[in-house]
Scaffold this motif. Structure first.
Motif, PDB file in Angstrom:
ATOM      1  N   LEU A  55       0.827  -1.212   0.000  1.00 53.43           N
ATOM      2  CA  LEU A  55       0.000   0.000   0.000  1.00 53.43           C
ATOM      3  C   LEU A  55       0.860   1.260   0.000  1.00 53.43           C
ATOM      4  CD1 LEU A  55      -2.912  -0.850   2.446  1.00 53.43           C
ATOM      5  CD2 LEU A  55      -3.027  -0.583  -0.015  1.00 53.43           C
ATOM      6  N   LEU A  56       1.883   1.280   0.837  1.00 50.70           N
ATOM      7  CA  LEU A  56       2.757   2.454   0.876  1.00 50.70           C
ATOM      8  C   LEU A  56       3.520   2.629  -0.434  1.00 50.70           C
ATOM      9  CD1 LEU A  56       4.114   2.319   4.518  1.00 50.70           C
ATOM     10  CD2 LEU A  56       2.451   3.906   3.565  1.00 50.70           C
ATOM     11  N   ALA A  57       3.967   1.533  -1.019  1.00 52.81           N
ATOM     12  CA  ALA A  57       4.683   1.626  -2.289  1.00 52.81           C
ATOM     13  C   ALA A  57       3.745   2.134  -3.392  1.00 52.81           C
ATOM     14  CB  ALA A  57       5.254   0.259  -2.668  1.00 52.81           C
ATOM     15  N   TRP A  58       2.518   1.622  -3.422  1.00 51.34           N
ATOM     16  CA  TRP A  58       1.555   2.065  -4.440  1.00 51.34           C
ATOM     17  C   TRP A  58       1.241   3.551  -4.279  1.00 51.34           C
ATOM     18  CZ3 TRP A  58      -4.337   1.147  -4.502  1.00 51.34           C
ATOM     19  CH2 TRP A  58      -4.865   1.547  -5.720  1.00 51.34           C
ATOM     20  N   SER A  59       1.088   4.007  -3.044  1.00 45.83           N
ATOM     21  CA  SER A  59       0.777   5.418  -2.839  1.00 45.83           C
ATOM     22  C   SER A  59       1.917   6.311  -3.336  1.00 45.83           C
ATOM     23  CB  SER A  59       0.465   5.696  -1.369  1.00 45.83           C
ATOM     24  OG  SER A  59       1.597   5.525  -0.567  1.00 45.83           O
ATOM     25  N   TRP A  60       3.153   5.923  -3.089  1.00 50.35           N
ATOM     26  CA  TRP A  60       4.279   6.741  -3.538  1.00 50.35           C
ATOM     27  C   TRP A  60       4.496   6.640  -5.037  1.00 50.35           C
ATOM     28  CZ3 TRP A  60       6.142  10.684  -1.114  1.00 50.35           C
ATOM     29  CH2 TRP A  60       5.960  10.767   0.261  1.00 50.35           C
ATOM     30  N   VAL A  61       4.247   5.472  -5.622  1.00 44.76           N
ATOM     31  CA  VAL A  61       4.356   5.335  -7.082  1.00 44.76           C
ATOM     32  C   VAL A  61       3.329   6.239  -7.759  1.00 44.76           C
ATOM     33  CG1 VAL A  61       3.933   3.728  -8.989  1.00 44.76           C
ATOM     34  CG2 VAL A  61       5.409   3.058  -7.113  1.00 44.76           C
ATOM     35  N   ARG A  62       2.105   6.289  -7.220  1.00 47.64           N
ATOM     36  CA  ARG A  62       1.075   7.178  -7.767  1.00 47.64           C
ATOM     37  C   ARG A  62       1.498   8.638  -7.644  1.00 47.64           C
ATOM     38  NH1 ARG A  62      -3.260   8.238  -5.693  1.00 47.64           N
ATOM     39  NH2 ARG A  62      -4.441   8.653  -7.559  1.00 47.64           N
ATOM     40  N   THR A  63       2.121   8.992  -6.533  1.00 44.35           N
ATOM     41  CA  THR A  63       2.522  10.371  -6.310  1.00 44.35           C
ATOM     42  C   THR A  63       3.547  10.831  -7.350  1.00 44.35           C
ATOM     43  OG1 THR A  63       2.131  10.171  -3.956  1.00 44.35           O
ATOM     44  CG2 THR A  63       3.582  11.938  -4.650  1.00 44.35           C
ATOM     45  N   PHE A  64       4.494   9.992  -7.675  1.00 43.32           N
ATOM     46  CA  PHE A  64       5.549  10.371  -8.615  1.00 43.32           C
ATOM     47  C   PHE A  64       5.244   9.972 -10.048  1.00 43.32           C
ATOM     48  CE2 PHE A  64       8.039   9.901  -4.591  1.00 43.32           C
ATOM     49  CZ  PHE A  64       8.202  11.261  -4.406  1.00 43.32           C
ATOM     50  N   SER A  65       4.049   9.470 -10.298  1.00 47.61           N
ATOM     51  CA  SER A  65       3.681   9.023 -11.637  1.00 47.61           C
ATOM     52  C   SER A  65       3.477  10.207 -12.576  1.00 47.61           C
ATOM     53  CB  SER A  65       2.399   8.197 -11.565  1.00 47.61           C
ATOM     54  OG  SER A  65       1.941   7.897 -12.865  1.00 47.61           O
ATOM     55  N   GLY A  66       3.859  10.017 -13.803  1.00 44.95           N
ATOM     56  CA  GLY A  66       3.620  11.018 -14.829  1.00 44.95           C
ATOM     57  C   GLY A  66       2.335  10.755 -15.596  1.00 44.95           C
ATOM     58  N   ASN A  67       1.706   9.611 -15.363  1.00 43.68           N
ATOM     59  CA  ASN A  67       0.463   9.254 -16.035  1.00 43.68           C
ATOM     60  C   ASN A  67      -0.706   9.863 -15.259  1.00 43.68           C
ATOM     61  OD1 ASN A  67      -1.541   8.122 -17.529  1.00 43.68           O
ATOM     62  ND2 ASN A  67      -0.791   6.019 -17.356  1.00 43.68           N
ATOM     63  N   ILE A  68      -0.962  11.126 -15.494  1.00 41.08           N
ATOM     64  CA  ILE A  68      -1.939  11.869 -14.711  1.00 41.08           C
ATOM     65  C   ILE A  68      -3.349  11.371 -14.976  1.00 41.08           C
ATOM     66  CG2 ILE A  68      -2.915  14.180 -14.380  1.00 41.08           C
ATOM     67  CD1 ILE A  68      -0.075  15.252 -14.809  1.00 41.08           C
TER      68      ILE A  68
END
Length: 140
Positions: A55-68
């Motif tokens: 869950l924590l990894a997914w939240s941070w991946v979403r935060t730094f994602s460029g696929n808005i």
């Protein structure tokens, strides 16, 4: 020191340009991850550590994602689910609060909850919902 903090802020803003950033889903995933981390310290709940890390990894991946666009769709799905759950909770709280003075019914055609003042015990009433124009008879 003050200049270093200011320049770090500019560098962080530059780094986050074109990335999705924080939103309600990030906050929910992070808080749930932290709660699972605290629960994973209990003896027989060590397996929650894996779910917490995911869950924590997914939240941070979403935060730094460029696929808005994809992140916005995930946020919209989360908000739809959250609003359904909180809407039901508000409805049940209102039903409990108004239990002595009002009766709640559901429109048979559109399933919308309706609040009707209690006319008396055992009386039949005809309810007309103005939203869809449906008439139905109920016993209080």
């Amino acid at each position: 020191m003050k200049r270093w903090i200011s320049s770090a802020g500019y560098r962080l803003r530059g780094f986050m340009q074109g990335r999705y950033g924080y939103d309600e889903l990030f906050r929910f995933l992070s808080l749930t991850g932290v709660a699972l981390m605290l629960l994973s310290y209990l003896p027989y709940l060590r397996f929650l550590y894996i779910l917490e890390f995911a869950l924590l990894a997914w939240s941070w991946v979403r935060t730094f994602s460029g696929n808005i666009g994809k992140c916005r769709l995930q946020r919209e799905r989360y908000l739809n689910i959250r609003n359904r759950v909180t809407g039901k909770a508000h409805l049940y709280r209102s039903i409990w609060r108004d239990r002595k003075t009002h009766k709640y019914y559901q429109c048979p055609s559109c399933k919308t909850p309706l609040r009707i003042r209690k006319p008396g015990k055992g009386k039949r009433i005809v309810v007309t919902y103005s939203g869809c124009g449906q008439d139905f008879e109920k016993r209080t």
